[in-house]
Design a protein around this motif. Structure first.
Motif, PDB file in Angstrom:
ATOM      1  N   LEU A 121      -1.890  -2.162  -9.741  1.00 16.68           N
ATOM      2  CA  LEU A 121      -0.725  -1.567  -9.098  1.00 16.68           C
ATOM      3  C   LEU A 121      -1.164  -0.261  -8.456  1.00 16.68           C
ATOM      4  O   LEU A 121      -1.733   0.604  -9.133  1.00 16.68           O
ATOM      5  CB  LEU A 121       0.385  -1.322 -10.121  1.00 16.68           C
ATOM      6  N   TYR A 122      -0.920  -0.119  -7.151  1.00 17.27           N
ATOM      7  CA  TYR A 122      -1.463   0.982  -6.366  1.00 17.27           C
ATOM      8  C   TYR A 122      -0.352   1.773  -5.686  1.00 17.27           C
ATOM      9  O   TYR A 122       0.601   1.192  -5.158  1.00 17.27           O
ATOM     10  CB  TYR A 122      -2.411   0.442  -5.283  1.00 17.27           C
ATOM     11  N   ARG A 123      -0.513   3.096  -5.669  1.00 15.82           N
ATOM     12  CA  ARG A 123       0.390   3.948  -4.901  1.00 15.82           C
ATOM     13  C   ARG A 123       0.125   3.744  -3.416  1.00 15.82           C
ATOM     14  O   ARG A 123      -1.006   3.962  -2.952  1.00 15.82           O
ATOM     15  CB  ARG A 123       0.171   5.411  -5.263  1.00 15.82           C
ATOM     16  N   PRO A 124       1.095   3.323  -2.622  1.00 17.00           N
ATOM     17  CA  PRO A 124       0.847   3.052  -1.205  1.00 17.00           C
ATOM     18  C   PRO A 124       0.535   4.297  -0.384  1.00 17.00           C
ATOM     19  O   PRO A 124       0.003   4.188   0.717  1.00 17.00           O
ATOM     20  CB  PRO A 124       2.140   2.377  -0.733  1.00 17.00           C
ATOM     21  N   ASP A 125       0.855   5.485  -0.905  1.00 18.73           N
ATOM     22  CA  ASP A 125       0.541   6.703  -0.166  1.00 18.73           C
ATOM     23  C   ASP A 125      -0.896   7.150  -0.394  1.00 18.73           C
ATOM     24  O   ASP A 125      -1.379   8.047   0.292  1.00 18.73           O
ATOM     25  CB  ASP A 125       1.497   7.835  -0.565  1.00 18.73           C
ATOM     26  N   ARG A 126      -1.602   6.526  -1.354  1.00 19.07           N
ATOM     27  CA  ARG A 126      -2.974   6.928  -1.645  1.00 19.07           C
ATOM     28  C   ARG A 126      -3.968   5.775  -1.570  1.00 19.07           C
ATOM     29  O   ARG A 126      -5.158   5.955  -1.806  1.00 19.07           O
ATOM     30  CB  ARG A 126      -3.050   7.565  -3.048  1.00 19.07           C
ATOM     31  N   TYR A 127      -3.483   4.607  -1.260  1.00 19.13           N
ATOM     32  CA  TYR A 127      -4.352   3.430  -1.197  1.00 19.13           C
ATOM     33  C   TYR A 127      -4.009   2.650   0.062  1.00 19.13           C
ATOM     34  O   TYR A 127      -2.839   2.460   0.384  1.00 19.13           O
ATOM     35  CB  TYR A 127      -4.125   2.551  -2.426  1.00 19.13           C
ATOM     36  N   GLU A 128      -5.046   2.224   0.755  1.00 19.32           N
ATOM     37  CA  GLU A 128      -4.821   1.431   1.965  1.00 19.32           C
ATOM     38  C   GLU A 128      -5.793   0.270   1.994  1.00 19.32           C
ATOM     39  O   GLU A 128      -6.977   0.416   1.693  1.00 19.32           O
ATOM     40  CB  GLU A 128      -5.015   2.285   3.210  1.00 19.32           C
ATOM     41  N   TYR A 129      -5.282  -0.899   2.335  1.00 17.30           N
ATOM     42  CA  TYR A 129      -6.104  -2.102   2.461  1.00 17.30           C
ATOM     43  C   TYR A 129      -6.074  -2.549   3.913  1.00 17.30           C
ATOM     44  O   TYR A 129      -4.995  -2.738   4.477  1.00 17.30           O
ATOM     45  CB  TYR A 129      -5.562  -3.217   1.560  1.00 17.30           C
ATOM     46  N   ASP A 145     -14.334  -9.344   7.964  1.00 17.90           N
ATOM     47  CA  ASP A 145     -14.771  -8.057   7.440  1.00 17.90           C
ATOM     48  C   ASP A 145     -13.584  -7.357   6.804  1.00 17.90           C
ATOM     49  O   ASP A 145     -12.578  -7.124   7.448  1.00 17.90           O
ATOM     50  CB  ASP A 145     -15.333  -7.183   8.574  1.00 17.90           C
ATOM     51  N   ALA A 146     -13.668  -7.077   5.527  1.00 13.19           N
ATOM     52  CA  ALA A 146     -12.567  -6.433   4.817  1.00 13.19           C
ATOM     53  C   ALA A 146     -12.979  -5.044   4.388  1.00 13.19           C
ATOM     54  O   ALA A 146     -14.117  -4.803   4.023  1.00 13.19           O
ATOM     55  CB  ALA A 146     -12.162  -7.258   3.601  1.00 13.19           C
ATOM     56  N   LYS A 147     -12.047  -4.128   4.468  1.00 12.28           N
ATOM     57  CA  LYS A 147     -12.312  -2.742   4.118  1.00 12.28           C
ATOM     58  C   LYS A 147     -11.261  -2.255   3.142  1.00 12.28           C
ATOM     59  O   LYS A 147     -10.089  -2.584   3.271  1.00 12.28           O
ATOM     60  CB  LYS A 147     -12.292  -1.850   5.364  1.00 12.28           C
ATOM     61  N   VAL A 148     -11.686  -1.480   2.161  1.00 11.95           N
ATOM     62  CA  VAL A 148     -10.773  -0.907   1.194  1.00 11.95           C
ATOM     63  C   VAL A 148     -11.085   0.565   1.055  1.00 11.95           C
ATOM     64  O   VAL A 148     -12.241   0.952   0.969  1.00 11.95           O
ATOM     65  CB  VAL A 148     -10.919  -1.584  -0.188  1.00 11.95           C
ATOM     66  N   TRP A 149     -10.073   1.402   1.086  1.00 15.71           N
ATOM     67  CA  TRP A 149     -10.323   2.813   0.810  1.00 15.71           C
ATOM     68  C   TRP A 149      -9.111   3.453   0.161  1.00 15.71           C
ATOM     69  O   TRP A 149      -8.001   2.965   0.263  1.00 15.71           O
ATOM     70  CB  TRP A 149     -10.750   3.586   2.044  1.00 15.71           C
ATOM     71  N   VAL A 150      -9.353   4.539  -0.508  1.00 16.00           N
ATOM     72  CA  VAL A 150      -8.290   5.303  -1.137  1.00 16.00           C
ATOM     73  C   VAL A 150      -8.180   6.633  -0.439  1.00 16.00           C
ATOM     74  O   VAL A 150      -9.102   7.437  -0.481  1.00 16.00           O
ATOM     75  CB  VAL A 150      -8.566   5.537  -2.635  1.00 16.00           C
ATOM     76  N   SER A 151      -7.104   6.845   0.269  1.00 17.30           N
ATOM     77  CA  SER A 151      -6.813   8.107   0.922  1.00 17.30           C
ATOM     78  C   SER A 151      -8.020   8.584   1.722  1.00 17.30           C
ATOM     79  O   SER A 151      -8.834   7.807   2.184  1.00 17.30           O
ATOM     80  CB  SER A 151      -6.387   9.139  -0.120  1.00 17.30           C
ATOM     81  N   ARG A 152      -8.147   9.919   1.944  1.00 18.89           N
ATOM     82  CA  ARG A 152      -9.256  10.456   2.715  1.00 18.89           C
ATOM     83  C   ARG A 152     -10.400  10.922   1.818  1.00 18.89           C
ATOM     84  O   ARG A 152     -11.406  11.367   2.305  1.00 18.89           O
ATOM     85  CB  ARG A 152      -8.785  11.615   3.589  1.00 18.89           C
TER      86      ARG A 152
END
Length: 257
Positions: free
Chosen positions: A224-232, A243-250
């Motif tokens: 379960l991820y906070r959408p304001d700090r996690y982006e898929y 090509d898939a990328k995952v990152w958390v905030s900046r």
């Protein structure tokens, strides 16, 4: 719960400003506190809290005399962008956060767990719950199930130090593929407290099963991820690879691949 509780004022301002920064609205100049107070009709304390969160994520820099400026994202050629492939990026994402192990126990597999992991019902599995955080605060609450035969290297201390996929591979398992689904879910009381969000807040729900090269399930993850700090982000093509990328905030850098 049928409705989501309203976000704090500072968080609403933070979300709007973050979107504008992402869209390049503030490339030339970030408005000062007084301008933002007037625009959003909020107090100076509210504006400062929103700006502090943006600064913690590395999106802006604030200094006396120079005001507030946008931090330029890292270039695509930066070291953080060298990894490719979904599983490698999941590991890279884990390395860029800190983790706290909330629960760690061996128990008998329920029928749903046994079905997903393709083990006998009531056979031994490891269940672990972890909270991952960046400098800005908690990002995700992750629950994982691992068959006992693949869990020898997954002690509580080890899970607090290294990503679970790294630990599984270090035990001699060769990761082959993963399948996941993403949906939405509202935070219950326990998760809301762990992720520092209001009760009923909308969260991203990730369900992932990882298999080894023999196509045996070695890990079932429910995150379960906070959408304001996690982006898929996934780039789709009609031909060739995905090509898939995952990152958390900046804290990860917006150009991590």
């Amino acid at each position: 719960m049928s409705t989501t509780l309203p976000l704090p004022k500072y968080h609403s301002v933070y979300l709007v400003l973050k979107e504008r920064l992402s869209d390049g609205v503030y490339d030339e100049r970030v408005p000062g506190e007084l301008e933002l107070m007037e625009e959003f009709a909020v107090s100076r304390a509210t504006v400062r809290k929103a700006l502090e969160n943006l600064a913690l994520e590395g999106l802006i820099e604030r200094s006396a005399g120079r005001g507030t400026r946008r931090v330029q994202p890292a270039s695509p050629g930066a070291p953080a962008s060298r990894m490719s492939g979904l599983l490698d990026n999941l590991i890279a994402a884990s390395l860029a956060t800190t983790v706290k192990v909330i629960e760690h126990e061996y128990l008998q597999a329920t029928d749903p767990v046994a079905q997903v992991l393709q083990v006998e019902p009531r056979s031994q599995v490891l269940r672990a719950m972890r909270v991952r955080s960046t400098k800005a605060g908690p990002v995700s609450c992750i629950t994982t199930w691992v068959p006992r035969e693949f869990a020898d290297n997954l002690g509580r201390r080890q899970l607090g130090r290294k990503p679970i996929l790294v630990l599984i591979e270090e035990s001699g398992v060769e990761i082959g593929r993963a399948r996941q689904t993403i949906s939405a879910r509202q935070a219950d009381a326990a998760v809301a407290a762990l992720l520092d969000v209001p009760l009923g807040a909308a969260l991203l729900s990730v369900n992932r099963v990882v298999n080894d090269m023999a196509d045996r399930p070695v890990l079932w993850l429910q995150g379960l991820y906070r959408p304001d700090r996690y982006e898929y982000d996934m780039e789709l093509s009609r031909v060739g690879d995905i090509d898939a990328k995952v990152w958390v905030s900046r804290d990860f850098g917006a150009n991590m691949r």
